[in-house]
Design an enzyme around this catalytic site. Structure first.
Site, PDB file in Angstrom:
ATOM      1  N   HIS A  20      -1.779   1.656  -2.133  1.00 28.00           N
ATOM      2  CA  HIS A  20      -2.987   2.276  -1.606  1.00 28.00           C
ATOM      3  C   HIS A  20      -2.827   2.674  -0.138  1.00 28.00           C
ATOM      4  CE1 HIS A  20      -7.537   2.101  -0.815  1.00 28.00           C
ATOM      5  NE2 HIS A  20      -7.400   2.963  -1.793  1.00 28.00           N
TER       6      HIS A  20
ATOM      7  N   LYS B  10      -1.784   4.652   3.315  1.00 27.30           N
ATOM      8  CA  LYS B  10      -1.725   6.041   3.796  1.00 27.30           C
ATOM      9  C   LYS B  10      -1.064   6.030   5.171  1.00 27.30           C
ATOM     10  CE  LYS B  10      -5.599   5.914   1.078  1.00 27.30           C
ATOM     11  NZ  LYS B  10      -6.371   4.714   0.726  1.00 27.30           N
TER      12      LYS B  10
ATOM     13  N   ASP C 252       8.820  12.155  13.536  1.00 26.83           N
ATOM     14  CA  ASP C 252       9.865  11.976  14.560  1.00 26.83           C
ATOM     15  C   ASP C 252       9.887  10.579  15.171  1.00 26.83           C
ATOM     16  OD1 ASP C 252      10.735  14.538  14.141  1.00 26.83           O
ATOM     17  OD2 ASP C 252       9.747  15.399  15.904  1.00 26.83           O
TER      18      ASP C 252
ATOM     19  N   HIS D 227     -16.224   6.424   2.917  1.00 21.08           N
ATOM     20  CA  HIS D 227     -14.950   5.870   2.443  1.00 21.08           C
ATOM     21  C   HIS D 227     -14.230   5.090   3.539  1.00 21.08           C
ATOM     22  CE1 HIS D 227     -10.728   6.293   0.698  1.00 21.08           C
ATOM     23  NE2 HIS D 227     -11.414   5.861  -0.332  1.00 21.08           N
TER      24      HIS D 227
ATOM     25  N   LYS E 211     -12.938   2.254   6.073  1.00 20.27           N
ATOM     26  CA  LYS E 211     -12.674   0.813   5.961  1.00 20.27           C
ATOM     27  C   LYS E 211     -12.525   0.279   7.388  1.00 20.27           C
ATOM     28  CE  LYS E 211     -10.288   2.992   2.381  1.00 20.27           C
ATOM     29  NZ  LYS E 211     -11.248   2.953   1.340  1.00 20.27           N
TER      30      LYS E 211
ATOM     31  N   ASP F  45     -17.858  -7.463  18.334  1.00 20.54           N
ATOM     32  CA  ASP F  45     -18.244  -7.672  19.738  1.00 20.54           C
ATOM     33  C   ASP F  45     -17.770  -6.576  20.688  1.00 20.54           C
ATOM     34  OD1 ASP F  45     -19.456  -9.975  18.905  1.00 20.54           O
ATOM     35  OD2 ASP F  45     -17.932 -11.337  19.711  1.00 20.54           O
TER      36      ASP F  45
END
EC number: 2.7.8.-
Length: 480
Positions: free
Chosen positions: A222, A224, A229, A398, A400, A405
């Site tokens: 899952h 990404k 470079d 979507h 996450k 604080d």
């Protein structure tokens, strides 16, 4: 004795044998064990097949191995940082964040997550802006491009990125693209072959050994990541597809969070990519300095933390819990799926009951119905404890993201659910910087303006049908 009685006796024997295996040999989490036993009880034949596909544990053998001097170098660097923290002589650039050294130490010890303090980080909450920046960086690539996405679609955005990859490969740039076989199951051979013929190296993660029969379908990469470079890295929630630009009528505007990082955190992202690539490909990437040519130009603290079903510990979940337990003022969470296990629920409840302002934002529409109903069920627990729950109405949420604080935050691929913690291969950036955390708080507050608040009174008015769906989904949540 009739055929049917023999057949059902045979099924009963296998069900009992499988149930004993789940209980005594698999050593699963008790909630997961009960969920699978229910499946076997109510749908004996289908349940057996489902367990073979979705319930089996991965081999105890290590999936990712890297025996080059690079891996040894990582180990040495980690041990050096651990000793420095233990002996209280680690050089913290931001002295006010020394209070989080336990969190640094946790990720160092359990995940080899080096703590880097010289990064520049840009935040993207809009797909158009994120992919515009990514495409610009891809165009500038001179040595190599490494892409890892759970989903790569053969649509306008996918074709646009493929065109750039093909052009860069023709210029002599090394180009590698890794996708998850389950997440990108709709990708066409024509699309892949076009890239491969042009010199782009393309691989899939956990492809089936027998066509259309994949017994590892439950274990999904899952992650990404994009590394260009060795100097620029992208990490976050956006996949490659038109819906992530808000072009899908079902979901509407796509609200996500992604980071562009430059600095010494990028080699750690590169390490993660190489480990994943070498697992999937026969053409291993060997250690070369050019893959780790990071340029330091900032002062943001970052740890790149990965987790997966190959690990003994649920590293990202443990990081979430540690963050929550350090909170003195507030915890802001954005997640499309909220199915916390008991340990995370306890951490959030304790935070709320201790006077910490806990705010949770979830989407108003499902992309996976059972997961959505389970999310609504668990939201009730936090509402009763006193947390604020927002339902995002401006499309699909979507992101996450966790912010604590206004000092530390986490952005990545891991949702607040059992699948992300135990079954998927995930990667998150844990961020230690007041300015960055405050910008994520601003993004949260901007989203509040596009959300409705869920109150205990509204929650109590749920229909009987909704409550039934929630109850069934909650029972199955450990294996969703």
């Amino acid at each position: 004795m009739s055929f049917l009685s023999v057949f059902f006796g045979f099924i009963l024997f296998f069900n009992i044998a499988l149930a004993l295996t789940i209980i005594f040999l698999e050593r699963k989490d008790p909630s997961s064990t009960w969920a699978w036993l229910m499946v076997l009880l109510f749908i004996p034949i289908v349940g057996f097949i489902l367990y073979l596909i979705f319930g089996r544990r991965l081999s105890s053998q290590r999936i990712f191995t890297w025996d080059t001097k690079s891996k040894l170098g990582v180990k040495r660097a980690v041990q050096k940082q651990l000793r420095a923290i233990e002996e209280n002589n680690f050089n913290f650039k931001h002295k006010e964040l020394i209070e989080y050294k336990d969190l640094y130490y946790l990720h160092l010890r359990n995940n080899d997550a080096l703590f880097t303090q010289d990064n520049s980080v840009e935040i993207y909450t809009d797909g158009e802006k994120k992919f515009a920046a990514l495409l610009e960086d891809l165009e500038k690539a001179e040595d190599h491009i490494h892409l890892l996405y759970y989903i790569i679609r053969h649509d306008k955005l996918g074709m646009k990125i493929a065109d750039v990859l093909i052009r860069k490969a023709s210029e002599g740039v090394e180009v590698r693209a890794l996708y998850d076989d389950m997440g990108s199951r709709g990708i066409s051979k024509k699309f892949l072959n076009r890239m491969r013929k042009a010199g782009v190296q393309v691989e899939s993660f956990f492809p089936p050994k027998i066509p259309k029969v994949n017994l590892k379908i439950n274990y999904r990469n899952h992650r990404k990541l994009a590394i260009i470079d060795g100097t620029v890295g992208y990490i976050g929630g956006f996949n490659i597809g038109d819906e992530y630009l808000g072009h899908n009528k079902k979901f509407g505007y796509w609200r996500d969070t992604h980071l562009r990082i430059s600095g010494d955190a990028v080699p750690n992202m590169q390490t993660r990519f190489i480990l994943d690539w070498n697992q999937a490909s026969r053409n291993d990437i060997m250690y070369e300095d050019r893959y780790f040519a990071a340029e330091s130009d900032g002062d943001v603290g970052v740890q790149i933390v990965s987790s997966g079903p190959d690990s003994d510990w649920e590293q990202i979940k443990n990081g979430y819990i540690k963050m929550i337990m350090t909170a003195k003022e507030y915890v802001y969470i954005q997640t499309p799926y909220f199915i916390p296990d008991e340990s995370l629920r306890d951490a959030l409840r304790i935070a709320v009951l201790s006077g910490v302002d806990v705010k949770i934002m979830i989407p108003n529409k499902p992309d996976h119905p059972f997961v959505y109903w389970a999310t609504l069920s668990y939201i009730g627990d936090l509402l009763n404890a006193g947390a604020d729950v927002y339902i995002y109405q401006h499309g699909f949420l979507h992101a996450k993201t966790i912010v604590v604080d206004g000092k530390i935050a986490s952005v990545g691929t891991a949702n607040i659910d059992v699948r992300s913690f135990r079954l998927n291969f995930e990667v998150n950036a844990f961020l230690y910087d007041k300015g960055l955390a405050e910008r994520l708080v601003e993004a949260f507050n901007d989203d509040v303006a596009h959300s409705t608040i869920m109150t205990r009174k509204l929650y109590a008015k749920r229909s009987l049908g909704v409550r039934f769906k929630e109850s069934v989904s909650r029972l199955l949540s450990p294996i969703l």
